[in-house]
Design an enzyme around this catalytic site. Sequence first.
Site, mmCIF file in Angstrom:
data_model
loop_
_atom_site.group_PDB
_atom_site.id
_atom_site.type_symbol
_atom_site.label_atom_id
_atom_site.label_comp_id
_atom_site.label_asym_id
_atom_site.label_seq_id
_atom_site.Cartn_x
_atom_site.Cartn_y
_atom_site.Cartn_z
ATOM 1 N N VAL A 46 -0.864 -8.678 -5.002
ATOM 2 C CA VAL A 46 -0.161 -9.422 -3.952
ATOM 3 C C VAL A 46 -0.777 -10.818 -3.823
ATOM 4 C CG1 VAL A 46 0.347 -9.489 -1.470
ATOM 5 C CG2 VAL A 46 0.480 -7.323 -2.717
ATOM 6 N N GLY B 199 0.833 -1.203 0.000
ATOM 7 C CA GLY B 199 0.000 0.000 0.000
ATOM 8 C C GLY B 199 0.864 1.248 0.000
ATOM 9 N N HIS C 87 9.100 38.432 3.275
ATOM 10 C CA HIS C 87 10.228 38.021 2.444
ATOM 11 C C HIS C 87 11.483 37.875 3.295
ATOM 12 C CE1 HIS C 87 12.913 37.716 -0.979
ATOM 13 N NE2 HIS C 87 13.713 38.581 -0.353
#
Length: 475
Positions: A247, A190, A454
């Site tokens: 699987v 998974g 910034h």
Amino acid sequence: MSQAFDVVVIGGGPGGYIAAIRAAQLGFQVACIDEWKNGKGGPAPGGTCTNVGCIPSKALLQSSEHFEHANKHFADHGITASDVKIDVAKMLARKDTVVKQNNDGILYLFKKNKVTFFHGRGSFAKAEGGVYEIKVAGAKEESITGKHIILATGSNARALPGVPFDEETVLSNDGALRVGAVPKKLALIGSGVIGLEMGSVWRRLGADVTILEGLPTFLGAVDEQIAKEAKKAFDKQGLKIELGVKVGEVKAGKGGVSVAYTNAKGEAQTLDVDKLIVSIGRVPNTVGLNAEAVGLKLDERGAIVVDDDCKTSLPNVWAVGDVVRGPMLAHKAEEEGVAVAERIAGQHGHVNFNTVPWVIYTSPEIAWVGRTEQQLKADGVAYKAGTFPFLANGRARALGDTTGMVKFLADAKTDEILGVHIVGPMASELISEAVVAMEFKASAEDIARICHAHPSLSEATKEAALAVDKRTLNF
Ligand code: FAD
Ligand code: NAI
């Protein structure tokens, strides 16, 4: 005489403990019952999230990221770190301390808010005269009553059919967080959220990691452009992800696990590994609630059936979190817990499913809110897209992490933001601005016109919003 409460919450995970606190804040007499035990048999409230989920996994992700930085990235900064080693036992002990701090924090919050905590399993005994009797099976057996019951019993890991978790070689999320030494070879079944997060932890620490995924597409729920960018980064890191596999037999012994599978080309393969983590989703948990005694309705997946307000099939019985429909996320469970407590108080609690953010805490992080480009296409919505790469962001360059981008999707006519998708550094933090914007129904231009500090990664968000109108300033 049973102790009588206005509200009894069964389950002390993020859905349950938050519901209990909010209900107490609203003036109700509240009890919360949770059965999780710590290593010493004592209470460990916080549920899956605190004990074997969000919190411990993030602790290990942080430790393993430091290790990777020391090994691979310090040199870029002129720092020599030779002979870098990982002490797995110490890393796990730190993780356990972080978990305990959270358990203790919840016990403190119960006290502070006058929530009565019961350590044990709560189950329905009977319903009589508009009141529910709840049996609590803990160190002793007792019985309490509640006018309103909130069920928040969570979920458990799904096992592969015929392959039970032994937590030694075949691991659920629980065992995956307790591996005592770095495995040489690790497989995960998974490539969803747990597969990627836990696969990243053990790869960073030196394991040879292969993830076997059944679906042919990588992260199908994620915006395709973002998923592609993330996959490129994972490939570069050496995280092996095989898509479209089937699987077959899984043989587990003391020394390791052998996984037979068919790859996307239809070829039979065998993967021999030291440990296998099965991360193929989770199933709602109602075991031990004795739900049948009161006729509580469950759906075919075993989830408690609820309406949009989290009302179950029984009067004054509510359910929230992983045990009901919707995404299995801690913050979704919390929002539902708050909303239910407020509805019990006659208020108008609300959860906006359209603005529930998702985050995958890999490196790069992946975070999103709202609809993906493929969803907008499927829904026939006319949209504009704008992207901005971290490569062109000054702060990202200074950090030394320029992977990924911010992507905005906005309505073609109204400019309303329909989705924001980020892959890159600190995506988990950056996504909040997008959630706020969407809650306030902001347009892309609204974000583009807001002053962002910034140098900061958030400038990439502003620039992606500008890109919607094809007027980026720094790219
Ligand atoms: P739970 O947290 O499962 O809590 C349920 C509680 O109820 C448990 O303590 C259980 O013992 C107790 N209980 C059950 N039945 C009874 C009973 N009859 N009597 C008394 N007690 C009972 N989500 C995120 O948002 N962010 C993340 O980063 C994240 N990471 C995760 C990582 C992993 C490895 C896993 C497995 C999950 C992760 N999740 C994450 C998902 C998140 O943990 C769940 O969505 C969340 O815990 C659900 O909360 P809940 O309150 O519904 O249930
Ligand atoms: P998941 O649903 O995210 O991923 C499961 C993956 O397994 C899917 O890609 C699916 O196609 C695949 N799969 C299913 N059966 C398979 C099979 N037989 N063979 C091969 N592949 C198969 O589930 P996961 O990773 O177990 O996590 C469970 C839930 O826990 C998540 O959906 C999420 O809600 C929550 N979680 C959230 C986190 C976060 O918010 N950062 C972190 C970890 C978990």
